[in-house]
Design an enzyme around this catalytic site. Structure first.
Site, PDB file in Angstrom:
ATOM      1  CG  ASP A 188      -1.626  -1.358   1.354  1.00  0.00           C
ATOM      2  OD1 ASP A 188      -2.502  -1.621   0.536  1.00  0.00           O
ATOM      3  OD2 ASP A 188      -1.265  -2.158   2.243  1.00  0.00           O
ATOM      4  CG  HIS A 240      -3.449  -5.159   3.232  1.00  0.00           C
ATOM      5  ND1 HIS A 240      -2.985  -4.399   2.196  1.00  0.00           N
ATOM      6  CD2 HIS A 240      -3.879  -6.319   2.673  1.00  0.00           C
ATOM      7  CE1 HIS A 240      -3.100  -5.071   1.064  1.00  0.00           C
ATOM      8  NE2 HIS A 240      -3.651  -6.239   1.330  1.00  0.00           N
TER       9      HIS A 240
HETATM   10  P1  NAX Z   1      -2.213 -18.270  -3.844  1.00  0.00           P
HETATM   11  O1  NAX Z   1      -3.580 -18.822  -3.644  1.00  0.00           O
HETATM   12  O2  NAX Z   1      -1.595 -18.258  -5.191  1.00  0.00           O
HETATM   13  O3  NAX Z   1      -1.207 -19.049  -2.893  1.00  0.00           O
HETATM   14  C1  NAX Z   1      -1.475 -19.317  -1.553  1.00  0.00           C
HETATM   15  C2  NAX Z   1      -0.784 -20.605  -1.207  1.00  0.00           C
HETATM   16  O4  NAX Z   1      -0.928 -20.790   0.195  1.00  0.00           O
HETATM   17  C3  NAX Z   1      -1.411 -21.814  -1.895  1.00  0.00           C
HETATM   18  O5  NAX Z   1      -0.391 -22.525  -2.592  1.00  0.00           O
HETATM   19  C4  NAX Z   1      -1.987 -22.632  -0.739  1.00  0.00           C
HETATM   20  O6  NAX Z   1      -1.893 -24.026  -0.940  1.00  0.00           O
HETATM   21  C5  NAX Z   1      -1.103 -22.163   0.421  1.00  0.00           C
HETATM   22  N1  NAX Z   1      -1.669 -22.366   1.750  1.00  0.00           N
HETATM   23  C6  NAX Z   1      -2.968 -22.268   2.134  1.00  0.00           C
HETATM   24  N2  NAX Z   1      -3.075 -22.577   3.437  1.00  0.00           N
HETATM   25  C7  NAX Z   1      -1.846 -22.848   3.885  1.00  0.00           C
HETATM   26  C8  NAX Z   1      -1.333 -23.267   5.144  1.00  0.00           C
HETATM   27  N3  NAX Z   1      -2.131 -23.452   6.191  1.00  0.00           N
HETATM   28  N4  NAX Z   1       0.004 -23.459   5.248  1.00  0.00           N
HETATM   29  C9  NAX Z   1       0.812 -23.307   4.193  1.00  0.00           C
HETATM   30  N5  NAX Z   1       0.388 -22.948   2.974  1.00  0.00           N
HETATM   31  C10 NAX Z   1      -0.933 -22.725   2.820  1.00  0.00           C
HETATM   32  O7  NAX Z   1      -2.247 -16.826  -3.210  1.00  0.00           O
HETATM   33  P2  NAX Z   1      -1.213 -15.606  -3.398  1.00  0.00           P
HETATM   34  O8  NAX Z   1      -1.621 -14.821  -4.569  1.00  0.00           O
HETATM   35  O9  NAX Z   1       0.177 -16.118  -3.306  1.00  0.00           O
HETATM   36  O10 NAX Z   1      -1.588 -14.716  -2.115  1.00  0.00           O
HETATM   37  C11 NAX Z   1      -1.320 -15.169  -0.798  1.00  0.00           C
HETATM   38  C12 NAX Z   1      -1.991 -14.283   0.224  1.00  0.00           C
HETATM   39  O11 NAX Z   1      -1.501 -12.960   0.148  1.00  0.00           O
HETATM   40  C13 NAX Z   1      -3.518 -14.159   0.059  1.00  0.00           C
HETATM   41  O12 NAX Z   1      -4.107 -14.277   1.337  1.00  0.00           O
HETATM   42  C14 NAX Z   1      -3.677 -12.748  -0.469  1.00  0.00           C
HETATM   43  O13 NAX Z   1      -4.951 -12.225  -0.157  1.00  0.00           O
HETATM   44  C15 NAX Z   1      -2.577 -12.045   0.258  1.00  0.00           C
HETATM   45  N6  NAX Z   1      -2.144 -10.731  -0.258  1.00  0.00           N
HETATM   46  C16 NAX Z   1      -1.766  -9.813   0.658  1.00  0.00           C
HETATM   47  C17 NAX Z   1      -1.270  -8.574   0.300  1.00  0.00           C
HETATM   48  C18 NAX Z   1      -0.838  -7.577   1.316  1.00  0.00           C
HETATM   49  O14 NAX Z   1      -0.504  -6.464   0.912  1.00  0.00           O
HETATM   50  N7  NAX Z   1      -0.840  -7.854   2.617  1.00  0.00           N
HETATM   51  C19 NAX Z   1      -1.213  -8.185  -1.143  1.00  0.00           C
HETATM   52  C20 NAX Z   1      -1.201  -9.336  -2.074  1.00  0.00           C
HETATM   53  C21 NAX Z   1      -2.118 -10.479  -1.684  1.00  0.00           C
HETATM   54  O15 NAX Z   1      -3.427 -10.175  -2.092  1.00  0.00           O
END
Ligand code: NAX
Length: 324
Positions: free
Chosen positions: A159, A187
């Site tokens: 952000d 966020h």
């Molecule tokens: P993806 O869905 O591509 O990848 C997430 C991965 O996490 C998947 O491979 C899944 O199998 C794994 N996972 C789920 N539960 C788990 C657990 N208990 N232990 C280990 N691994 C686990 O998502 P991606 O685009 O990489 O985004 C990840 C997270 O970042 C999401 O929650 C998203 O909303 C968040 N974001 C946060 C941002 C921020 O500024 N704070 C910005 C970007 C993003 O939107």
């Protein structure tokens, strides 16, 4: 050669990690002279995909990578970890209410907080990226009673960087000319990107942009940037999120160049409810961050800061029973 540091990454087969792990491995986070051991965590059904990521990391032949651990066991992933980037989270499914999402993630982050508490280095620095990032960070820290809550942080840097970029483009300057940007709060769409103290090339931002642009264009654009990326790309921010995570950890470990925004446990500064993971202006030095105190807060800012604080209080209330 320095001793290697252990870096745990969760959600390591996901789209953010597909950028993040490689940039960490190449030295972008801790520098070109710091060897790393990557400890990658995924859920069991994603282990095959994670195996593919490990194959690619190996194929890069990164000089700094000393070892790669791939696991579905949080106790293994966080063993002796010096840094943890908690990226994996449960995405919102069809028909899922905000409360369901908070609870599903609370389950994940309580387990990971406990595993960090029981296994990690006592000096670990934790960054939560997975959404809802601030409240997930709160849950993780509450489940790690042997560690200082200040060792847990939430990512607001994307952000912050978005806000800098918007202002630089508007004023026709470079992002490096923008100083004292602050994003307060959560966020989420309630975050408050604040230009009150911001300068561009040494000039007050408010002398360079119209108030109307600030309130009705800049603030909503920064708040809604994630949604705009999804609309344009058909997928959520990934490389920019990874880049922001690197900026956050690098600055925390090696020092920041001026003010940056970090989601950290509130100590009551600026009248914010103590305990919630609120984004503050901080400066990092000597491996520590410190809230920048004494900034003037006008009535407009106060209203925005309280609205985003209120949302964080509500998120905390929804998961209160899981806070350990
Ligand atoms: P993806 O869905 O591509 O990848 C997430 C991965 O996490 C998947 O491979 C899944 O199998 C794994 N996972 C789920 N539960 C788990 C657990 N208990 N232990 C280990 N691994 C686990 O998502 P991606 O685009 O990489 O985004 C990840 C997270 O970042 C999401 O929650 C998203 O909303 C968040 N974001 C946060 C941002 C921020 O500024 N704070 C910005 C970007 C993003 O939107």
């Amino acid at each position: 050669m320095k001793d290697p540091v252990r870096i745990a990454i969760t959600g390591a087969a996901g789209q953010i990690s597909y950028s993040l792990a490689f940039r960490i491995a190449s030295g972008d986070m801790l520098g070109p002279d710091q060897p790393v051991i990557l400890q990658l965590l995924e859920i069991t059904p994603a282990m095959e995909a994670l195996n593919g990521v490990v194959m690619e990391l190996n194929d890069c032949a990164f000089p700094l990578v000393q070892d790669i651990v791939a696991t579905d066991d949080p106790n293994v992933a966080f063993k002796d970890a010096d840094f943890a980037l908690l990226v994996g989270a449960r995405p919102r499914g069809p028909g899922m209410e905000r409360k369901d999402l908070l609870e599903a993630n609370a389950a994940i982050f309580s387990v990971q907080g406990k595993a960090i508490n029981d296994n990690a280095s006592r000096d670990i620095r934790v960054l939560v990226v997975g959404n809802p990032a601030n409240t997930n960070a709160l849950i993780a820290s509450c489940n790690a009673p042997d560690l200082d809550s200040g060792q847990f942080t939430a990512m607001m840097r994307l952000d912050h960087n978005r806000a800098k970029s918007q202002l630089a483009q508007k004023t026709g300057k470079h992002v490096t000319d923008v100083e004292n940007m602050i994003v307060w709060g959560n966020h989420s769409a309630t975050q408050y990107p604040d230009l009150s103290h911001c300068t561009v090339d040494g000039k007050a931002a408010f002398d360079l942009v119209e108030r109307d642009w600030y309130e009705n264009d800049f603030i909503p654009t920064v708040q809604q940037r994630g949604a705009a990326i999804i609309k344009a790309r058909g997928a959520s921010s990934a490389a920019s999120a990874a880049s922001a995570a690197i900026d956050h950890m690098r600055d925390w470990a090696l020092g920041s160049d001026g003010i940056v925004s970090m989601g950290i446990p509130s100590d009551g500064s600026y009248g914010v409810e103590p305990g919630i993971m609120y984004s503050y202006p901080v400066k990092c030095q000597g491996g520590k961050y410190e809230i920048v105190q004494g900034l003037e807060v006008d009535e407009f800012s106060r209203g925005r800061m309280q609205a985003t604080e209120q949302e964080l209080r509500e998120e905390r209330a929804a998961v209160e029973h899981l806070l350990g």
